[in-house]
Design a protein around this motif. Structure first.
Motif: not given
Length: 220
Positions: A65-89
């Motif tokens: 991921t360190g080799k990706m530009k910001e827009r590509a990284l944001s798209a990658f994050r949205n597709k490949h990583i889900g987040f759950v936080f303590q206060f749900h947000q």
């Protein structure tokens, strides 16, 4: 699935992470434990590409991921990583259904595709009758299950959770913990969970202990 090599991170003169090496396999449920200030949340944020390390390599699904530009990284994050936080947000002005649909819209899904997937997940979470309710009309346990559904809507490779049961009572904690294992069984989901909850860390596949920015023990 996730590979970290020699990850370091400092904030001014304080070194928060000190050469972290970690590999997490697909389908694992891993907990990260340690005292406050150990670097757990910083490590999770770097793993989730929300922050960048000073040095080291982050690979997710074979992608550095360190080799990706910001827009590509944001798209990658949205597709490949889900987040759950303590206060749900959850966004207070939107219904449970709309909150779950938002990441799907960001990924380019049509309204019908996003709604069908969100309804499928909310039904699985036992929230079929609560889809039109806004967050202030939901219990703490219901809000956290909506947050889990939102994290899953794009079929990510991994779910990263930061103290997901920290604000829940005992019954809702146990139900949420069981849900993680049910999701792994149903969808083959990988979970990395930062937690102070000893009950959760005892039942995960592996517990990673951190102290002062270093991994001191990994217990199967």
């Amino acid at each position: 699935m996730i590979q970290l090599e020699q990850i370091t991170k400092s904030f001014d003169s304080l070194q928060v992470l000190k050469g972290i090496d970690l590999f997490i396999e697909k389908g694992e449920i891993v907990s990260i434990v340690g005292p406050s200030g150990a670097g757990k949340t910083t490590l999770l944020q770097i793993m989730g590409t929300l922050d960048t390390p000073d040095t080291g390599i982050v690979c997710i699904d074979g992608v550095e991921t360190g080799k990706m530009k910001e827009r590509a990284l944001s798209a990658f994050r949205n597709k490949h990583i889900g987040f759950v936080f303590q206060f749900h947000q959850l966004l207070p002005e939107f219904t449970a259904l709309e909150n779950v649909m938002i990441p799907a819209f960001i990924a380019g899904a049509s309204g019908k595709q996003a709604e069908n997937r969100a309804m499928e997940l909310l039904d699985y979470m036992g929230l079929k009758e609560r889809t039109t309710h806004k967050p202030n009309e939901l219990s703490g346990g219901e809000k956290q299950r909506v947050a889990v559904a939102r994290a899953l809507v794009n079929n990510p490779s991994v779910i990263l959770a930061d103290e997901p049961s920290g604000s829940l009572d005992t019954q809702n904690k146990e139900e949420l913990h069981q849900l993680f294992f049910d999701l792994r069984k149903q969808f083959g989901q990988t979970f990395v969970i930062v937690t102070h909850d000893e009950g959760l860390s005892r039942i995960t596949d592996r517990t990673i202990h951190m102290i002062d920015g270093s991994i001191v023990e990994s217990v199967p």
